[in-house]
Design a protein around this motif. Sequence first.
Motif, short mmCIF file in Angstrom:
data_model
loop_
_atom_site.label_atom_id
_atom_site.label_comp_id
_atom_site.label_asym_id
_atom_site.label_seq_id
_atom_site.Cartn_x
_atom_site.Cartn_y
_atom_site.Cartn_z
N TYR A 1 -96.02 9.12 13.40
CA TYR A 1 -96.54 10.54 13.63
C TYR A 1 -95.49 11.60 13.22
O TYR A 1 -95.80 12.67 12.84
CB TYR A 1 -97.06 10.49 14.94
CG TYR A 1 -98.40 10.41 15.34
CD1 TYR A 1 -99.38 11.27 14.78
CD2 TYR A 1 -98.73 9.62 16.07
CE1 TYR A 1 -100.72 11.52 15.27
CE2 TYR A 1 -100.33 9.35 16.64
CZ TYR A 1 -101.13 10.41 16.13
OH TYR A 1 -102.51 10.29 16.38
N TYR A 2 -94.44 11.56 13.96
CA TYR A 2 -93.44 12.50 13.80
C TYR A 2 -92.92 12.88 12.43
O TYR A 2 -92.82 13.93 12.14
CB TYR A 2 -92.08 11.86 14.52
CG TYR A 2 -91.14 13.09 14.48
CD1 TYR A 2 -90.82 14.16 15.39
CD2 TYR A 2 -89.99 12.69 13.55
CE1 TYR A 2 -89.93 14.98 15.17
CE2 TYR A 2 -88.88 13.74 13.33
CZ TYR A 2 -88.76 14.67 14.36
OH TYR A 2 -87.73 15.82 14.33
N ASN B 1 -95.78 14.65 10.64
CA ASN B 1 -96.08 16.24 11.21
C ASN B 1 -94.94 16.96 10.74
O ASN B 1 -94.84 18.04 10.20
CB ASN B 1 -96.17 15.93 12.83
CG ASN B 1 -95.85 17.47 13.41
OD1 ASN B 1 -96.99 18.25 13.21
ND2 ASN B 1 -94.84 17.85 14.13
N LYS C 1 -95.95 20.22 8.42
CA LYS C 1 -95.77 21.74 9.10
C LYS C 1 -94.44 22.16 8.63
O LYS C 1 -94.32 23.31 8.53
CB LYS C 1 -95.81 21.35 10.50
CG LYS C 1 -97.27 21.06 10.93
CD LYS C 1 -97.30 20.72 12.40
CE LYS C 1 -99.08 20.44 12.78
NZ LYS C 1 -99.04 19.91 14.16
N ALA D 1 -100.44 23.34 8.49
CA ALA D 1 -100.90 22.54 9.64
C ALA D 1 -102.06 21.64 9.46
O ALA D 1 -102.64 21.27 10.57
CB ALA D 1 -100.72 23.38 10.88
N ILE E 1 -102.73 18.81 9.40
CA ILE E 1 -102.67 17.43 9.68
C ILE E 1 -103.33 17.25 11.35
O ILE E 1 -102.87 17.88 12.15
CB ILE E 1 -101.20 16.97 9.73
CG1 ILE E 1 -101.02 15.59 10.30
CG2 ILE E 1 -100.23 17.99 10.71
CD1 ILE E 1 -99.59 15.05 10.42
N ASP E 2 -104.32 16.56 11.15
CA ASP E 2 -105.02 16.37 12.43
C ASP E 2 -105.25 14.57 12.55
O ASP E 2 -105.05 13.90 11.64
CB ASP E 2 -106.43 16.99 12.54
CG ASP E 2 -106.65 17.28 13.91
OD1 ASP E 2 -105.88 17.70 14.80
OD2 ASP E 2 -107.72 17.16 14.33
N THR E 3 -105.64 14.19 13.70
CA THR E 3 -105.70 12.79 14.15
C THR E 3 -107.16 12.56 14.51
O THR E 3 -107.73 13.41 15.30
CB THR E 3 -104.60 12.44 15.05
OG1 THR E 3 -104.89 11.38 15.43
CG2 THR E 3 -104.75 13.52 16.25
N GLY F 1 -96.74 16.35 18.05
CA GLY F 1 -97.41 17.38 17.45
C GLY F 1 -98.49 16.84 16.33
O GLY F 1 -98.75 17.55 15.14
N GLY F 2 -98.94 15.69 16.49
CA GLY F 2 -99.99 15.16 15.61
C GLY F 2 -101.33 16.05 15.69
O GLY F 2 -102.00 15.84 14.47
N ALA G 1 -94.48 19.83 17.11
CA ALA G 1 -93.68 18.53 17.89
C ALA G 1 -93.03 18.98 19.09
O ALA G 1 -92.63 20.25 19.35
CB ALA G 1 -92.58 17.99 16.83
#
Length: 891
Positions: free
Chosen positions: A111-112, A115, A119, A125, A127-129, A340-341, A347
């Motif tokens: 995830y890190y 992100n 970003k 931005a 990027i979503d989950t 920050g996912g 983050a």
Amino acid sequence: MMSDGGWTRTVCPYCGVGCGVLARPDAGGHVEIKGDPDHPANFGRLCSKGAALGETMSLDDRLLTPSIGGQSVSWETALDKVAMSFRSTIERHAPDSVALYVSGQILSEDYYVANKLMKGFIGTANIDTNSRLCMASSVAGHKRAFGSDTVPGTYQDLELADLVILVGSNLAWCHPVLYQRLVAARKARGTKVVVIDPRATATCEIADLHLPIAPGADVALFNGLLAYLASAGAVNQDYVERFTSGLGAALKSSADLSLEETASICGLRRADILAFYELFAATEKSVTVYSQGVNQSSAGTDKVNAIINCHLLTGRIGRPGMGPFSVTGQPNAMGGREVGGLANMLAAHMELGNAEHRRIVQEFWGAPRIAKAAGLKAVDLFDAVASGRIKALWIMATNPVDSLPEADRVRKAIQSCPFVVVSDVTRDTDTTALADVLLPAAAWGEKDGTVTNSERRISRQRAFIERPGEAKPDWWQICEVAKRLGYADAFAYESPHEIFIEYAALTGAGNDGSRDLDLSGLADITGEGYRKLEPIQWPAGHDSAPTDSRFFAEGGFYTSDRRARFVETPFRAPASSVSATYPLILNTGRIRDQWHTMTRTGKSARLMSHMSEPFLEIHPDDANTLGLAPASLCEVESRHGKALLRVSISPDQRRGSVFAPIHWTDQYTGQARIDALIASNTDPVSGQPESKFTPVAVRPFRASWYAFALCLHSPVVPPGASYYAKAPAKIGQRFELAGIETPADWDDFASMLLGVTRQRAEETLTYRDVRSGAFRFALLREGRLVGALFVGTAPLSVSRSWVADQLGQSIDSGDRLRLLAGRPGADVPDKGRIVCACYEVGAKEIAEAILKHGCETADAVGACVKAGTNCGSCRSEIAGMIELSRISQAS
């Protein structure tokens, strides 16, 4: 980390409880699984899914090589293609034309870096989950009230409370280990339990009070509680004055409804509401646990804040046995939030809308740019794919074609996208079928990193088997693409440990106590220290000793004035409403033994034995009105899609509402992707879809024939089967089928389905009754059963578990009539339908314990046949069987 005897300590990949697991592979390629007695989340307990993990690790459906356009290629070729397509799309259409859609199934390290790439280096931005679908409203509610996405309490609070309120949470099925901790506490200290849920779920077995609330009415109920607490003098005046603001406006908003109006909106008796209010007011040690029934709503954030308001008013937060408690649905939903996912976060719990936070993150990363505005949330993101604004999409460890609302529309959107990458473990899903590039990911048991559970506890997920084929970790895939985009220095990680310490350091950057998330005390951890890392709850800064921790008992909120905010939450109805065309309310959710889209749990015959088909649960009165018979089939239709489901009639269902599980996909059945029916209505603050309230119509499906089949190989469903659902048997596959048009020749149908080859070693057994429409067919090879088909004009009462056990077995002449009858003789044990998946105990075995051995409680049944003695998820069903026996004997 290895423990004695070759066991590896890791963590379960299912729900957000975050149970510790001990795993040990053997020489034969199998994996032995047991609970970790030293892990503070579960202390050795596992649910049915966790206990069956070793049964789900086969490679038969694994994606093992990269591919482009369906052709296997090298990693170099695949990664070059991904990077080139993203670069050219960005150059032509700007950074916001690309997007990542990731998952609570990936690790925090994965995830890190995802992100960071999007970003900080690509500069969008977007990027979503899929965690947006399960807990985004909780995040938004926390941030509005606390100024940060902080879960205040710990699991121990469920054991220390005198009152636990479960709102929209079927804890017994969805978080079974937490449920067992609560059951034990209730038995030891008399904890009162209130369940607020439209359905009488398995969790109601321990409820002192069940409030079968009308769908979508939670805000009205908790606004009423707030007003009652204020009028009853149950206010912690000192806490409110010292640590909060905004009470006056919240009270004014909550007082808009009288108790009678609240009862009417909630569909509850006034006396029951008062009983709940009085119990809450009188019980200081109160915990309110909430889950998807609260979050998955167009008013989800208001529901969360209405609950939090009541805890702030009474000062019941941050102290042992007190507080609002969000339990998450995925193993790393919390970790994704931390790094920050979500599209609207940075983050380390920093904010995209905060210029100082953007500066801290950009400088820390040495990033050429930083996204300055929130990206597209999940539903909006796929709308942008459909409209052509998103032109390159990378989907990682999730199946949006099945899990997003208006799923048929999502499928069309992905089909229309110019470039789609999918990283996954499984080769064939409804989403991988649409990919231009497929990347084989490492699975649970093969990858290393960390996850964070619902109580902020970080645990190590450790590899204990080698990666098969060319599978690679998700973090590695992202970093390799980043390098090809020109960011090699910033993504030159050699291991998850290097990513973790960078992330831990970022949590401390510019953090002088102004942010809740602080892992800076772990920023210097060595590779060996990371390898041995014990479960640890944050915060874990340089100045904080590792300990179980709570937030906000003495204020210290993360708003600008460090005060909590009471939030006005005026009641508003769900976004859709029932009508003459769509008169019933569809609620969706999980079932006990399945997980998401069944790519893992669907492999286990044991887990599929309890509920092997997609179904619609409906109240007897509604079923009678609609002409639905038990175990028949029905069509369910909304404005957005249709499904064909088995009918399950239950008085536990609320009148006017129906329930269907979310798990089935086109890999397992013909027409049961339930999210195809769900409207894409979302909460205006959190962006979370309203999955618990969709108006639908239900009608009988007029099948002229029903069938049950088994086969050692995967059968081919012949034309004419309008409905089918498959599930694994212990060996081979089992199928349920039905159709409108009767096949012209059942022998031909059976031959096609079962793969009859007319070899000399084959023998067929056939029975037909033209008058009744019954047909039975069995295929033997060298005397062993390799396939069977049972057909009737009504739902079949074949003993499925017994017949399935005959697959691959030698069938002697004396057993052939039994086989065609589909039932064992009186002298042969028959488990019946499996009730307890942990120990594979069937309904007939439980009935025998009740009737022959005099077992009058679930505990007594457990002592007799072990059912219900592991995860306890089947205890309510056992209790129901005992009650039915009592009623039968009394009548």
